[in-house]
Structure formats: C-alpha cells, structure tokens
Design an enzyme around this catalytic site. Structure first.
Site, PDB file in Angstrom:
ATOM      1  N   HIS A  55      62.169 -56.845   2.734  1.00 20.55           N
ATOM      2  CA  HIS A  55      61.413 -57.780   1.911  1.00 20.55           C
ATOM      3  C   HIS A  55      62.350 -58.785   1.256  1.00 20.55           C
ATOM      4  O   HIS A  55      63.576 -58.614   1.231  1.00 20.55           O
ATOM      5  CB  HIS A  55      60.601 -57.019   0.871  1.00 20.55           C
ATOM      6  CG  HIS A  55      59.458 -56.249   1.451  1.00 20.55           C
ATOM      7  ND1 HIS A  55      58.491 -55.626   0.693  1.00 20.55           N
ATOM      8  CD2 HIS A  55      59.110 -56.009   2.749  1.00 20.55           C
ATOM      9  CE1 HIS A  55      57.616 -55.031   1.482  1.00 20.55           C
ATOM     10  NE2 HIS A  55      57.968 -55.248   2.724  1.00 20.55           N
ATOM     11  N   GLU A  57      63.063 -59.588  -1.798  1.00 20.04           N
ATOM     12  CA  GLU A  57      63.911 -59.107  -2.878  1.00 20.04           C
ATOM     13  C   GLU A  57      65.120 -58.357  -2.336  1.00 20.04           C
ATOM     14  O   GLU A  57      66.246 -58.519  -2.817  1.00 20.04           O
ATOM     15  CB  GLU A  57      63.112 -58.193  -3.814  1.00 20.04           C
ATOM     16  CG  GLU A  57      61.919 -58.871  -4.490  1.00 20.04           C
ATOM     17  CD  GLU A  57      60.623 -58.667  -3.726  1.00 20.04           C
ATOM     18  OE1 GLU A  57      59.592 -58.442  -4.384  1.00 20.04           O
ATOM     19  OE2 GLU A  57      60.642 -58.730  -2.470  1.00 20.04           O
ATOM     20  N   ALA A 166      34.729 -86.323  22.154  1.00 18.76           N
ATOM     21  CA  ALA A 166      34.629 -86.450  23.610  1.00 18.76           C
ATOM     22  C   ALA A 166      33.807 -87.695  23.922  1.00 18.76           C
ATOM     23  O   ALA A 166      32.997 -88.150  23.100  1.00 18.76           O
ATOM     24  CB  ALA A 166      33.973 -85.225  24.229  1.00 18.76           C
ATOM     25  N   SER A 172      37.457 -85.464  27.425  1.00 20.56           N
ATOM     26  CA  SER A 172      38.141 -85.516  26.128  1.00 20.56           C
ATOM     27  C   SER A 172      39.662 -85.525  26.265  1.00 20.56           C
ATOM     28  O   SER A 172      40.364 -85.587  25.266  1.00 20.56           O
ATOM     29  CB  SER A 172      37.733 -84.314  25.271  1.00 20.56           C
ATOM     30  OG  SER A 172      38.078 -83.104  25.915  1.00 20.56           O
ATOM     31  N   THR A 200      32.695 -74.252  24.535  1.00 16.97           N
ATOM     32  CA  THR A 200      34.007 -74.791  24.888  1.00 16.97           C
ATOM     33  C   THR A 200      34.547 -74.132  26.142  1.00 16.97           C
ATOM     34  O   THR A 200      35.133 -74.789  27.007  1.00 16.97           O
ATOM     35  CB  THR A 200      34.982 -74.580  23.711  1.00 16.97           C
ATOM     36  OG1 THR A 200      34.527 -75.336  22.587  1.00 16.97           O
ATOM     37  CG2 THR A 200      36.380 -75.020  24.079  1.00 16.97           C
ATOM     38  N   ASP A 204      35.248 -76.606  29.174  1.00 18.31           N
ATOM     39  CA  ASP A 204      36.649 -77.003  29.370  1.00 18.31           C
ATOM     40  C   ASP A 204      37.514 -75.961  30.058  1.00 18.31           C
ATOM     41  O   ASP A 204      38.624 -76.284  30.470  1.00 18.31           O
ATOM     42  CB  ASP A 204      37.278 -77.331  28.012  1.00 18.31           C
ATOM     43  CG  ASP A 204      36.564 -78.464  27.295  1.00 18.31           C
ATOM     44  OD1 ASP A 204      35.954 -79.303  27.982  1.00 18.31           O
ATOM     45  OD2 ASP A 204      36.616 -78.502  26.044  1.00 18.31           O
ATOM     46  N   GLY A 300      34.783 -76.146  19.196  1.00 16.65           N
ATOM     47  CA  GLY A 300      33.735 -77.125  19.420  1.00 16.65           C
ATOM     48  C   GLY A 300      32.855 -77.364  18.216  1.00 16.65           C
ATOM     49  O   GLY A 300      32.906 -76.637  17.214  1.00 16.65           O
TER      50      GLY A 300
END
Length: 372
Positions: A55, A57, A166, A172, A200, A204, A300
């Site tokens: 961590h 510290e 698009a 697009s 989407t 695509d 989308g």
C-alpha cells in the site's frame, strides 16, 4: 475548516501520486502518501501501484526508516486497519513512530475502516478532511463501488458538432480522429469492463477490446496482461455465435433476461427485467460482486439513454469532431426527459483538444451517495 498551506500542498502531492495507480489497482482503491520527518522535510513518497502489492503508506515508509519517527504522513484515504493480502497500514504507521497523520477521505469499507481510530487510540494526532474533494475525485471509481456496492459507470461517445454519432446510412467510421481513438483505447484499458448493447453488436460487430494492454505491476504482478471484461446487454440472447465480441481475445459476459431460452454458447448472466429491458442496477451490482470497479459504457444511444434515465451514469466522456452531418443517428436516445424541467444537468470537469477534436469530461450536477 481552514487548511494550513503546508497541509494542502503535501496532500495535493499525495493526490497526484494516487492518480498514478489508475488502471492497475482494481479492485483496490488508488491511494497516495507523503511522509515528512520531524523537521517538516519530505523524506518519502508512495502510491498503491497494483492489487496485492504494498500500500501507499508502506511504499513511502520503506524509503524513510527511522526518519519517520516524530514525523507526519499525508494519506489520500484513511489507512486500512485490517489484514488482507497485505498487513494493516495503521500498524505500519504506528511501528514507524509517526506522530501525526493527515487523511483526506475516510474509508467507507467496513472491513478496512478503523485506522484513524486506532492511530488516535495510540496517541497519534489525526486530521481528516484535508483536500477531501480532490481525493474523492481521483478515487471516484472505487468510492462509488465501495459506497453504492455497484460498478462506477463512465459513458463515452463520439459525435459530430451537431450531435450525430452515425450518418443516415448508419456508417460511423470514422467521425473522430486517430488521436481521439487512441485516447479511447487508453481509457478502455484502464477500465475493468467495457459494456455495449445488442444493437451495437448487431450493427457494428465490435471487438470491444482495449489496445494497448494495461501496464504491468513490478515483476509482472498486478494488471500486466489484464484484459477488461466485455459485457453485452442482450435481454433476448440475440448475439450471433460468430460475433467478434465472443472471440478469445478477452473474456465476455452476456447479460440476458432470466426467462430467456437460448443455446448461445457464452458466459451468461441472467438478470430480472422490466418493461424497458434488463435491470441495469442489478447488472452493475452483479459486476461489482465480480470485482468490476469501473465500467466503460460504449453501448449506443438506446442503452446510454437507459443508463442515464436510471441515474446510473457517473461520468461522461464526449469526443466532438469539428464536422457536421445534419441527419443520422443521435448520440443519445430517450433518457426519461419529457419536459425541460427534467433535463439531465452536468458540470464540466475538463475541456481539452485531442488532435483536431475536443474531449469533454462532465458528470451529473448532483450525484447522491457518491460524495460523502
């Protein structure tokens, strides 16, 4: 509370250090630490670099040795008080003999909280709330995850100056520049999951992968080779078996309605649904249970509208190209706004040029439960 200039300066440095852990610490928070000796000189700095690693510290104290005795530690998140993959930072600070600890944000995780109380109980002076807003912002993904028990959501879109994502014929590629697309891959790589809707995927056939691969931790530990989870929101399991999102380039989860019958060969997550589609909050809670702290939403206009309507968008990243289409698909679909009084108000965090395009980063003006 009036913050002494020295406290503000050292905590600002700790916040800067914390930001270096973005993309490699999940499911842990990003944390920065600055250690001063008894005379007020900076003798150690550190940040949490990767999950399972030391961590912030501990990293800072390792540089200091006996010089920490009687000194001050500035930490962006309350030192943990539990033993997980590493020991409690509260004990490390006590063992180092630090006399004062300055904290920006208390730890909302009940398993790890209590460090401040332990330090006070052993006579250490503790100051809290220094640069809290700045520390909240640098660690916002994890704080949303810890407080709301769901993944933090960044919605990204690219559009023309008149808000089209698009053209009228559905094309697009490419509205924005190579520089903007490279920036998107950088943000993707820092996320735990990339989410898209079935619309989407069908339109695509995207890979939904991140290039380049996120950086590795020391000696190959941490996020080296980590690939963000791909998530398809697909209530009726219409994802084609040959879709690129189901290839072996990254893990994929397909979220479907719990009553959907399907022969789709994929890792399926069944969720409740309502008249508008899958329960998206249930999706984010299920992802959080799988240690997905941050979600990058690219799904989308319809899916983005649903996330926004349900108050589940925590940040918006928009890439706006200096171009006009005049018609075509809008970047955002219906988002629950029937009248101007219901508009989703945002505040800008950043406006910058990325190549020839403008990148806008904004967030909802009110975010209940995120900042406490």
């Amino acid at each position: 509370m009036e913050i002494p200039a020295q406290d503000a300066a050292h905590m600002a440095r700790a916040v800067e250090l914390a930001g270096r852990g973005h993309g490699t610490t999940s499911p842990n928070p990003v944390v920065g630490c600055v250690v001063l000796d008894a005379g007020g000189q900076v003798v150690g700095e550190g940040f949490h670099a990767y999950a399972g690693g030391p961590h912030a510290e501990v990293v800072a104290l390792a540089q200091v040795g006996e010089r920490a005795r009687g000194g001050t530690a500035y930490v962006t998140l309350e030192p943990c008080d539990h033993t997980g993959r590493t020991g409690p930072c509260s004990q490390a600070l006590l063992a180092a003999g630090v006399a004062r600890v300055v904290i920006a944000v208390p730890d909302p995780n009940p398993k790890a909280a209590g460090g401040a109380a332990r330090l006070r109980a052993h006579g250490v002076s503790v100051t809290s709330g220094v640069l809290a807003a700045e520390a909240e912002r640098v660690n916002e993904e994890w704080l949303t995850y810890a407080r709301l028990e769901r993944s933090h959501v960044t919605w990204k879109f690219a559009a023309t100056l008149d808000g089209r994502s698009a053209a009228e014929d559905g094309t697009s590629q490419w509205i924005t520049s190579p520089e903007a697309r490279a920036d998107v891959h950088r943000l993707r790589a820092a996320a735990d999951a990339i989410v898209a809707g079935i619309g989407t995927v069908l339109a695509d056939d995207p890979h939904l992968t991140a290039r380049p691969t996120p950086p590795a931790g020391p000696a190959g530990a941490g996020a080296g080779g980590r690939k963000p989870l791909r998530v398809v929101v697909d209530a009726r399991a219409r994802t084609p078996q040959g879709a690129r999102v189901l290839d072996d380039s990254a893990p994929t989860l397909v979220a479907i309605a719990e009553d959907t019958d399907t022969e789709l060969k994929a890792d399926l997550l069944r969720l409740p649904s309502d008249g508008r589609g899958l329960d998206l909050e249930a999706l984010l809670k299920e992802l959080a249970a799988r240690d997905v702290v941050s979600v990058f939403l690219e799904g989308g206009p319809t899916l983005a509208g649903e996330f926004l309507r349900r108050g589940l968008v925590d940040r918006v990243v928009a890439y706006v190209a200096p171009a006009l289409l005049g018609s075509g698909r809008a970047a955002l679909g219906a988002a629950g706004v029937g009248t101007i009084g219901e508009i989703h108000r945002l505040t800008f965090d950043e406006i910058s040029l990325i190549g020839p395009d403008v990148r806008l980063i904004a967030r909802p003006a009110t975010q209940p439960g995120r900042e406490q």
